[in-house]
Design a protein around this motif. Structure first.
Motif, PDB file in Angstrom:
ATOM      1  N   SER A   7       0.834  -1.203   0.000  1.00 26.31           N
ATOM      2  CA  SER A   7       0.000   0.000   0.000  1.00 26.31           C
ATOM      3  C   SER A   7       0.870   1.254   0.000  1.00 26.31           C
ATOM      4  CB  SER A   7      -0.925   0.028   1.219  1.00 26.31           C
ATOM      5  OG  SER A   7      -0.185   0.283   2.394  1.00 26.31           O
ATOM      6  N   GLU A   9       0.314   3.714   1.761  1.00 23.54           N
ATOM      7  CA  GLU A   9       0.471   4.061   3.176  1.00 23.54           C
ATOM      8  C   GLU A   9       1.694   3.358   3.758  1.00 23.54           C
ATOM      9  OE1 GLU A   9      -2.409   3.183   1.717  1.00 23.54           O
ATOM     10  OE2 GLU A   9      -3.618   4.998   1.982  1.00 23.54           O
ATOM     11  N   ARG A  10       1.934   2.116   3.338  1.00 17.55           N
ATOM     12  CA  ARG A  10       3.089   1.357   3.807  1.00 17.55           C
ATOM     13  C   ARG A  10       4.383   1.953   3.248  1.00 17.55           C
ATOM     14  NH1 ARG A  10       4.848  -0.790   8.005  1.00 17.55           N
ATOM     15  NH2 ARG A  10       4.716  -3.012   8.009  1.00 17.55           N
ATOM     16  N   ARG A  33       0.655   0.834 -10.585  1.00 20.81           N
ATOM     17  CA  ARG A  33      -0.312   1.010  -9.503  1.00 20.81           C
ATOM     18  C   ARG A  33      -1.611   0.279  -9.798  1.00 20.81           C
ATOM     19  NH1 ARG A  33      -0.085   7.362  -9.399  1.00 20.81           N
ATOM     20  NH2 ARG A  33       1.122   6.976 -11.249  1.00 20.81           N
ATOM     21  N   GLU A  39      -7.588   1.241  -0.757  1.00 16.23           N
ATOM     22  CA  GLU A  39      -6.224   1.749  -0.678  1.00 16.23           C
ATOM     23  C   GLU A  39      -5.568   1.734  -2.053  1.00 16.23           C
ATOM     24  OE1 GLU A  39      -3.983  -0.721   1.980  1.00 16.23           O
ATOM     25  OE2 GLU A  39      -4.661  -2.539   1.018  1.00 16.23           O
ATOM     26  N   THR A  40      -4.524   2.485  -2.194  1.00 19.19           N
ATOM     27  CA  THR A  40      -3.731   2.500  -3.422  1.00 19.19           C
ATOM     28  C   THR A  40      -2.508   1.635  -3.183  1.00 19.19           C
ATOM     29  OG1 THR A  40      -4.435   4.742  -3.940  1.00 19.19           O
ATOM     30  CG2 THR A  40      -2.430   3.957  -5.030  1.00 19.19           C
ATOM     31  N   LEU A  41      -2.246   0.704  -4.090  1.00 17.09           N
ATOM     32  CA  LEU A  41      -1.076  -0.150  -3.983  1.00 17.09           C
ATOM     33  C   LEU A  41      -0.096   0.189  -5.104  1.00 17.09           C
ATOM     34  CD1 LEU A  41      -2.854  -3.586  -3.403  1.00 17.09           C
ATOM     35  CD2 LEU A  41      -2.041  -1.970  -1.693  1.00 17.09           C
TER      36      LEU A  41
END
Length: 50
Positions: A7, A9-10, A33, A39-41
């Motif tokens: 993610s 975020e990660r 992507r 979430e966006t990965l």
């Protein structure tokens, strides 16, 4: 989905940057992507190689 997708975020957490900065990094580096519902990965290289 491949196991190495993480993610955005990660990415931000791993690199000690904000989520908007991580999104900008992904855009600048043209990381592939996907956009699931919550979430966006990105397919980002490990920290230290970007």
């Amino acid at each position: 989905m491949q196991a190495d997708w993480i993610s955005i975020e990660r990415v931000a957490l791993d690199r000690g940057i904000t989520v908007p900065a991580a999104l900008a990094l992904a855009e600048r580096m043209n990381w592939p992507r996907v956009f699931p519902t919550h979430e966006t990965l990105v397919l980002a290289p490990p920290p230290g190689r970007a």
